[in-house]
Design a protein around this motif. Structure first.
Motif, PDB file in Angstrom:
ATOM      1  N   ARG A 198       5.003  -3.297  -1.558  1.00 18.46           N
ATOM      2  CA  ARG A 198       6.267  -3.556  -0.868  1.00 18.46           C
ATOM      3  C   ARG A 198       6.059  -3.850   0.614  1.00 18.46           C
ATOM      4  O   ARG A 198       6.853  -4.511   1.241  1.00 18.46           O
ATOM      5  N   ARG A 248      14.658   2.427   3.622  1.00 21.38           N
ATOM      6  CA  ARG A 248      13.932   3.542   4.236  1.00 21.38           C
ATOM      7  C   ARG A 248      13.502   3.179   5.665  1.00 21.38           C
ATOM      8  O   ARG A 248      13.329   1.999   6.003  1.00 21.38           O
ATOM      9  N   ARG A 259       2.913   5.888  -7.819  1.00 18.35           N
ATOM     10  CA  ARG A 259       3.266   6.510  -9.107  1.00 18.35           C
ATOM     11  C   ARG A 259       2.325   7.669  -9.423  1.00 18.35           C
ATOM     12  O   ARG A 259       2.746   8.717  -9.921  1.00 18.35           O
ATOM     13  N   SER A 263      10.532   6.346  -5.814  1.00 17.55           N
ATOM     14  CA  SER A 263      11.086   5.804  -4.559  1.00 17.55           C
ATOM     15  C   SER A 263      11.332   6.911  -3.544  1.00 17.55           C
ATOM     16  O   SER A 263      11.229   6.680  -2.335  1.00 17.55           O
TER      17      SER A 263
HETATM   18  O1   DC Z   1       5.609  -1.683  -7.904  1.00 16.78           O
HETATM   19  P1   DC Z   1       6.122  -0.415  -8.582  1.00 16.78           P
HETATM   20  O2   DC Z   1       7.492  -0.609  -9.163  1.00 16.78           O
HETATM   21  O3   DC Z   1       5.141   0.161  -9.550  1.00 16.78           O
HETATM   22  O4   DC Z   1       6.268   0.651  -7.394  1.00 16.78           O
HETATM   23  C1   DC Z   1       6.716   1.957  -7.631  1.00 16.78           C
HETATM   24  C2   DC Z   1       7.456   2.489  -6.406  1.00 16.78           C
HETATM   25  O5   DC Z   1       6.549   2.665  -5.320  1.00 16.78           O
HETATM   26  C3   DC Z   1       8.597   1.627  -5.892  1.00 16.78           C
HETATM   27  O6   DC Z   1       9.813   2.342  -5.958  1.00 16.78           O
HETATM   28  C4   DC Z   1       8.308   1.378  -4.461  1.00 16.78           C
HETATM   29  C5   DC Z   1       7.100   2.169  -4.120  1.00 16.78           C
HETATM   30  N1   DC Z   1       6.108   1.363  -3.421  1.00 16.78           N
HETATM   31  C6   DC Z   1       6.185   1.335  -2.053  1.00 16.78           C
HETATM   32  O7   DC Z   1       7.079   1.919  -1.469  1.00 16.78           O
HETATM   33  N2   DC Z   1       5.237   0.652  -1.347  1.00 16.78           N
HETATM   34  C7   DC Z   1       4.263  -0.016  -1.981  1.00 16.78           C
HETATM   35  N3   DC Z   1       3.342  -0.682  -1.267  1.00 16.78           N
HETATM   36  C8   DC Z   1       4.200  -0.016  -3.392  1.00 16.78           C
HETATM   37  C9   DC Z   1       5.154   0.689  -4.100  1.00 16.78           C
END
Ligand code: DC
Length: 225
Positions: free
Chosen positions: A132, A189, A39, A102
């Motif tokens: 993620r 992705r 973010r 994203s």
């Molecule tokens: O957990 P969050 O919703 O704050 O994450 C924001 C975005 O970042 C989400 O769309 C996926 C991405 N993200 C990612 O791809 N890999 C991660 N380790 C953490 C977040």
């Protein structure tokens, strides 16, 4: 418990941030939120006048001079710094950041850049890292790996109640659609998609409150000791 690494992955609004924060507190460890790192980068890209959806090729050159890192503060907590300035939650939870994050997170150059910075966090001590791809890519040897899920309806309800990053005119249906779109991009992705590691414990948090999720994780950790 010293020097252990705990990976908590899962889709948006699955309850992982609260679980990770409370777990870190309970174990005397440090909480690392990798979503905040994506973010923050998205905020920086927008502030640099680049549209990461329409001009993804303009993102990689920006990264060359940028600095993003967690630092330990005097009170023992971690604070995220971007180019030397402490990151403020209100700046990175804005709807315009949610709209592009994203798309930023799927760029291979961005993922490689983050991988190096997120792995550096291991040197900080016991960490609970949420995201993620923590169990699959960032910390493949984590001591514990959890993958939290919840039904799309429950996740939309939770996100709707959080406010902050959702536009003021949003309703439950538009929030649900935004979450579904974010999950679709994150799961499909090519590099480091959202998925449980083969050795992760998958936990459905439907109908559980924050304390119950924490107790469930603690029980699994204590069982192993
Ligand atoms: O957990 P969050 O919703 O704050 O994450 C924001 C975005 O970042 C989400 O769309 C996926 C991405 N993200 C990612 O791809 N890999 C991660 N380790 C953490 C977040």
């Amino acid at each position: 418990m010293n020097g252990i690494q705990i990976a908590i992955d899962g889709p948006a609004a699955s309850g992982k941030s609260t679980a990770a924060r409370l777990l870190a507190q309970r174990l005397g460890g440090l909480y690392v939120n990798t979503g905040d790192m994506y973010r923050t980068l998205s905020r920086g890209i927008l502030d640099a006048g680049v549209d990461p959806v329409a001009q993804p090729e303009k993102v990689a050159p920006l990264l060359e001079t940028w600095d993003l890192r967690y630092r330990r503060m005097d009170d023992g907590s971690l604070q995220l710094f971007f180019n030397g300035k402490a990151v403020r939650q209100e700046d990175i939870r804005a709807p315009e950041v949610a709209d592009v994050v994203s798309h930023v997170a799927k760029l291979p150059e961005v993922r490689q850049w983050m991988l190096e910075r997120q792995r550096e966090c291991k040197s900080l001590g016991t960490i609970v890292m949420e995201g993620r791809d923590i169990g699959t890519v960032i910390l493949p040897d984590a001591t514990f790996k959890f993958f939290l899920t919840a039904s799309p309806e429950e996740r939309a309800r939770r996100r709707f109640l959080q406010k902050g990053e959702i536009p003021s005119q949003a309703n439950l249906a538009t929030v649900a659609a935004q979450i579904a779109e974010r999950d679709r991009i994150d799961s499909s992705r090519a590099v480091a998609p959202l998925k449980p590691a083969p050795d992760a414990r998958v936990i459905s948090t439907d109908g559980m409150n924050q304390e119950q999720v924490l107790d469930c994780l603690l029980a699994i950790i204590q069982e192993a000791n």
